[in-house]
Enzyme design. Structure first.
Site, mmCIF file in Angstrom:
data_model
loop_
_atom_site.group_PDB
_atom_site.id
_atom_site.type_symbol
_atom_site.label_atom_id
_atom_site.label_comp_id
_atom_site.label_asym_id
_atom_site.label_seq_id
_atom_site.Cartn_x
_atom_site.Cartn_y
_atom_site.Cartn_z
ATOM 1 N N ASN A 1 30.166 42.862 -3.079
ATOM 2 C CA ASN A 1 30.511 42.108 -1.866
ATOM 3 C C ASN A 1 30.850 43.038 -0.714
ATOM 4 O O ASN A 1 30.589 42.737 0.446
ATOM 5 C CB ASN A 1 31.700 41.185 -2.153
ATOM 6 N N HIS A 2 31.466 44.158 -1.050
ATOM 7 C CA HIS A 2 31.939 45.060 0.006
ATOM 8 C C HIS A 2 31.903 46.493 -0.486
ATOM 9 O O HIS A 2 31.726 46.746 -1.688
ATOM 10 C CB HIS A 2 33.362 44.680 0.414
ATOM 11 N N ARG B 1 29.732 43.454 -14.269
ATOM 12 C CA ARG B 1 30.664 42.432 -13.792
ATOM 13 C C ARG B 1 30.552 42.447 -12.281
ATOM 14 O O ARG B 1 30.787 43.471 -11.630
ATOM 15 C CB ARG B 1 32.090 42.750 -14.209
ATOM 16 N N TYR C 1 31.664 35.467 -2.308
ATOM 17 C CA TYR C 1 31.854 35.768 -0.878
ATOM 18 C C TYR C 1 30.683 36.541 -0.262
ATOM 19 O O TYR C 1 30.826 37.131 0.803
ATOM 20 C CB TYR C 1 33.137 36.585 -0.693
ATOM 21 N N GLU D 1 32.554 37.224 -11.277
ATOM 22 C CA GLU D 1 33.963 36.995 -10.994
ATOM 23 C C GLU D 1 34.020 36.009 -9.836
ATOM 24 O O GLU D 1 33.819 36.381 -8.680
ATOM 25 C CB GLU D 1 34.679 38.290 -10.593
ATOM 26 N N ASP E 1 42.135 50.704 -3.181
ATOM 27 C CA ASP E 1 42.231 49.446 -3.937
ATOM 28 C C ASP E 1 41.803 49.721 -5.380
ATOM 29 O O ASP E 1 41.011 48.986 -5.966
ATOM 30 C CB ASP E 1 41.346 48.365 -3.290
ATOM 31 N N ASP F 1 31.912 41.709 -9.025
ATOM 32 C CA ASP F 1 33.218 41.412 -8.434
ATOM 33 C C ASP F 1 33.047 40.544 -7.189
ATOM 34 O O ASP F 1 32.086 40.696 -6.426
ATOM 35 C CB ASP F 1 33.887 42.752 -8.068
#
Lengths: 552, 438
Positions: free
Chosen positions: A109-110, A206, A212, A250, A67, A208
């Site tokens: 987040n991940h 930043r 979540y 974000e 990604d 991301d």
């Protein structure tokens, strides 16, 4: 004693011009076909000359790159293709030497499923601390109210892991398992990673996909109070140990939801204004200011130390999640005639193609970007009107090599063209032979020079980054007028959203006696009186006026 | 006006001075803070330092008698006995503190118009000592002055001590042919940019208050060592910070004659370069200033007779030669209309050659914009200004040949007004340098 950052003013981000770039795409220093820090360092003078004050780097960490680096496999290193940690530190020093701040992207987040934490977790027994770094379940029926974000590729937010013999939770791709912030050790790890980079001298992160972080049954698993609590802890930790650093959220959410990410000035310093961006495009296409004024009027006040990050385009698709269904349909019809341009819930195009390569439209939208309340973020290549390639997969069409010259590989790399991480743009309109930095530097009327002038002008007036906004509502809705005020500065901006010349009558009687001075040419206009102030605007024309008190 | 500080890339203030200054300067047992510090930066100034010390001594015995004072000699490592001569000249009554400041080899290689290598370091050392002593006022004297009068020191100090001014700059009496660079560029430029009419903004001798000293010391960055950067910076920083400024009328100032005085083009590089550089640092400020105002003047300047006759023809010839040789260079920064105007001037007879003030103001502003845009190497660009400057000086001298000092001032005042009228042109060019027509 908090460790100082490179900026002296704690509110430096309010006056910043942020330039977003991917190390991979900017300049290849070692000729392997992939951009790297060595190449980026060579181009810092260009960025300084452009006038940007802050560089935001997309993820550059070790990653399987499934990604584009948002799948981080090691938070404490640099992807070998981009160089070494030493290279990064050299870059950081060089940027600071040029009075530029550096913000790096931290995906908290991940992780990648290749990260050691995940590999350890899937092998650890259920209930073990190591296993608990991620979100596991015996069933894929939990958190059913959470939407799927990458609808074009994912069918569920749960994926079965045969080794762990449980499902793991992921809001994005299935190879990006979400970290479990209900485990306090996870936050400790993340803070430690942050310390690692802040100690090195980076000026901010930043964050991301920040809405979540935490999941709860019966909710959308977005913007939860528990997520805000995590952010507050991150901010408190940074404020306690470092000075003049910045967190940028974000959060692709409605303004009323994003407001929470500022907290009481104790969460993120900045957050993107996602819903504004598509409405700028919509207002332009409709030739109607309403979508723009409407969304800003719905935007709540934010704390004094907080700031919106504004952008026209970025490395993702032009996201249409924060518009109504009807507005989305309109945007698809208006801006993605070619179905290939659609991706997920958005349009994967750069600014120039979206504007039909109209210089006047590009300038108009940029003038709004630079004069609206917030900090502008410029996506690499948009300052020269770079094009895109919708035939490349995912969002790769807007992540092609920077176009430096008309030479081989657009001057991006000395590698064999076949080795480039991505083909350069070669179409006859936006291709590198026609659109490149070298050519535009030698052309004083180029978009690049126009951008330099605009950036330089904006930097002279703190009102743009710090002032209030007040819309005027003249009868002609094709014209967008607004005041910006800060201290003694009063700026009047007037933009014509139409492709044809427009007249407008403005009620400026409250400023009777002031003289509008057009800011680009420093030209005095007739003094304001009690009668309506009449202006005519060229197609897609705009004015910025300093309102000066008449001399006594 | 609000302070904008300075973002110069010059060395940090913390690095100015040396290890001697890391230790607090002691006032002496039971001693109160002196009201006045008189600071002199010196490096091999044996020829003049005795006279300066003598003037200081006389001043402290005369009009400044009764004030508690300390003389601070910032010494760059003289090998000609400068400190001893100073001590001797001051006599036994004066309290002298000697501090050292670093002179780097590069400072010694460069010929500077003011003759004091490491001038910014010297000034920082004096300021820091004044701060540590807790002095209410600080007078800075230039060690190269050859005719410093004792009353000048009091005239500089008193507006700070008695009238709460923060900066007192000198207003020297100058015959028409002297100080032309200040009259033609620095004064009108400074006036139009910052809205304050200070006739000699490049202050070598001046006085400042303790709060201004503190504000200097608090700044991260001090100007580059080269040339007149720190002299102009002192005045600009005070004005930009909104400090109270006045002038002290002094007499005619003379310098020690030196063998290594740099040529005109080098002086322009050293003096005008920092002025143009300052424009970049403070653009946010000066672009908001409109109009200008005088500052109070303390003291009556003694009248002086006309200066020596100057060979104007030689200046005109230098201007014409410059036009022939440098026209293409000028065309890189000047618009066609200016080049045409210069061409007409070149063709005019010597006796009637008059460079219009508005044209001269635009030329200076165009060079400032060219400097900012790095159209050419900055030193080359500034050196190419020299013949244009001589052309303006020739015009000026022809106009003020037999004028009284007051008439000369009035003439310079008119030039300042022209710079103010042309300021929108500068702002316009600055903000949007790409111009198809002008």
């Amino acid at each position: 004693m908090p460790k100082p950052g490179s900026a002296r003013d704690p509110l430096w981000y309010k006056d910043a011009i942020i330039y977003e770039l991917h190390v991979k795409a900017f300049c290849d220093g070692n000729g392997d076909g992939m951009g790297d820090f060595a190449g980026l360092i060579q181009k810092l003078d260009y960025l300084q000359d452009l006038g940007v004050t802050c560089v935001w780097l997309l993820p550059f960490f070790p990653s399987p790159l499934r990604d584009d680096g948002y799948d981080i496999a090691d938070y404490r290193n640099v992807h070998a293709s981009y160089g070494t940690l030493d290279d990064f530190q050299t870059f950081l020093r060089a940027a600071h030497d040029r009075q530029m701040q550096v913000v790096i992207e931290l995906v908290v987040n991940h992780t990648s499923d290749q990260h050691a934490w995940f590999q350890r977790a899937r092998r650890a027994p259920a209930g073990a601390v190591e296993r608990d770094y991620y979100v596991w379940s015996d069933t894929d029926q939990r958190y059913k109210d959470a939407r799927i974000i990458f609808v074009d590729t994912e069918r569920s937010n749960w994926t079965w892991d045969p080794e762990a013999r449980q499902y793991y939770w992921h809001r994005f791709f299935s190879h990006q398992p979400d970290l479990n912030y209900d485990n306090p050790q996870v936050l400790e790890e993340v803070l430690s990673v942050m310390d690692y980079w802040l100690d090195m001298g980076v000026d901010g992160f930043r964050l991301d996909a920040v809405p979540y972080l935490v999941e709860r049954d019966g909710t959308s698993c977005e913007n939860l109070p528990e997520t805000q609590e995590v952010i507050r802890k991150i901010r408190a930790h940074i404020d306690g140990h470092y000075a003049n650093r910045m967190l940028l959220a974000e959060a692709n959410q409605w303004p009323s939801d994003v407001r929470a990410y500022f907290g009481d000035g104790d969460e993120c310093h900045m957050a993107y204004h996602f819903p504004l961006m598509p409405r700028l495009f919509m207002g332009l296409h409709l030739e109607d200011r309403h979508p723009i004024t409407d969304i800003l009027e719905q935007t709540p006040e934010i704390p004094e130390t907080s700031q919106w990050a504004l952008f026209l385009r970025n490395h993702d698709e032009l996201t249409l999640e924060m518009v109504t269904d009807e507005e989305r349909d309109y945007m698809y019809l208006a801006y993605s005639a070619n179905p290939l341009a659609k991706l997920n819930v958005g349009i994967r195009r750069r600014l120039a193609p979206l504007m039909g390569n109209s210089r006047r439209r590009i300038e108009l939208l940029t003038s709004i970007l630079f004069s609206f309340p917030g900090t502008p973020v410029v996506y690499y290549g948009d300052e020269i009107g770079m094009g895109d390639n919708i035939y490349l997969g995912d969002r790769n069409g807007v992540r092609t090599p920077m176009q430096w010259t008309g030479d081989r590989n657009a001057g991006f790399s000395h590698a064999h063209p076949a080795r480039l991480y991505s083909p350069v743009i070669v179409d006859p309109v936006n291709g590198y032979q026609a659109v490149n930095v070298e050519a535009q530097e030698s052309d004083p009327a180029s978009l690049l020079h126009w951008m330099k002038n605009m950036i330089s002008l904006r930097k002279l007036f703190k009102v743009f980054g710090r002032g209030s906004i007040e819309f005027l509502k003249p009868a002609n809705r094709k014209v967008l007028p607004y005041f910006r005020r800060y201290g003694d500065d009063i700026i009047l901006c007037v933009a014509n959203l139409s492709q044809f010349a427009q007249p407008v009558e403005l009620d400026l009687s409250a400023l009777d006696g002031y003289v509008p001075v057009e800011m680009f040419g420093y030209t005095e206009f007739p003094a304001i009186g009690e009668l309506p102030y009449f202006l005519t605007l060229a197609p897609y024309g705009f004015y910025w006026f300093e309102l000066q008190r008449a001399r006594g | 006006m609000a302070s904008t500080g300075s973002n110069s890339s010059a060395p940090a203030a913390e690095s100015v001075g040396d290890a001697h200054l890391a230790l607090p300067v002691e006032r002496g047992p039971g001693a109160a803070a002196p009201e006045l510090v008189i600071g002199i930066g010196a490096y091999n100034n044996a020829a003049t330092i005795g006279a300066i010390g003598g003037a200081v001594r006389e001043s402290l015995r005369g009009s400044l008698a009764g004030l508690s004072s300390r003389v601070v000699l910032a010494e760059g490592g003289s090998n000609d006995g400068t400190p001893d001569l100073m001590r001797e000249a001051l006599g036994p009554d004066a309290r002298l503190t000697q501090v050292s400041y670093p002179v780097h080899p590069m400072d010694l290689l460069q010929e500077v118009y003011h003759g004091l290598p490491g001038r910014a370091h010297a000034r920082a050392a004096i300021f820091r000592t004044a701060h540590e002593l807790g002095a209410a006022a600080c007078v800075i004297l230039d060690a190269t002055a050859s005719n410093l009068a004792p009353e000048w020191i009091a005239r500089l100090a008193q507006p700070v001590l008695e009238n709460s001014f923060d900066l007192v700059v000198p207003y020297y009496l100058r015959p028409p042919h002297e100080g032309a660079l200040t009259r033609s560029i620095l004064y009108p430029l400074f006036r139009s940019l910052y809205g304050v009419r200070i006739r000699q903004p490049l202050a070598a001798d001046f006085a400042c208050s303790s709060r201004l000293v503190d504000s200097f010391l608090a700044l991260d960055h001090w100007p580059d060592e080269a040339g007149g950067a720190v002299d102009l910076w002192t005045t600009t920083t005070a004005v930009a910070g909104g400090y109270r400024v006045c002038e002290a009328a002094l007499g005619t100032r003379r310098h020690e004659a030196r063998d290594n005085t740099p040529d005109l083009s080098t002086v322009i590089v050293q003096v005008v370069g920092p002025a143009f550089g300052d424009l970049q640092q403070r653009a946010e400020l000066w672009q908001r200033v409109r109009g200008s105002a005088s500052v109070p003047v303390f003291g009556e300047a003694p009248s002086d007779g006309p200066g020596e006759p100057i060979d104007v023809a030689r200046l005109v010839e230098s201007f014409r030669l410059g036009y022939r040789e440098l026209r293409d260079v000028w065309a890189a920064v000047l618009p066609p209309s200016a080049i045409i105007a210069l061409k007409r001037l070149v063709a005019s007879p010597d006796s009637s050659m008059q460079m219009d003030d508005e044209l001269w103001a635009r030329i200076v502003f165009d060079f400032a914009v060219g400097y900012r845009l790095r159209v050419l190497r900055s030193d080359h660009l500034l050196q190419s200004l020299a013949p244009l400057y001589l052309g303006w000086v020739a015009s000026f001298l022809q106009q003020v040949r037999d004028a009284t000092p007051q008439a000369v001032d009035e003439r310079v005042d008119r030039l300042g007004a022209a710079f103010e009228r042309q300021k929108p042109y500068l702002i316009s060019r600055w903000r949007w340098p790409e111009r198809f027509s002008s």
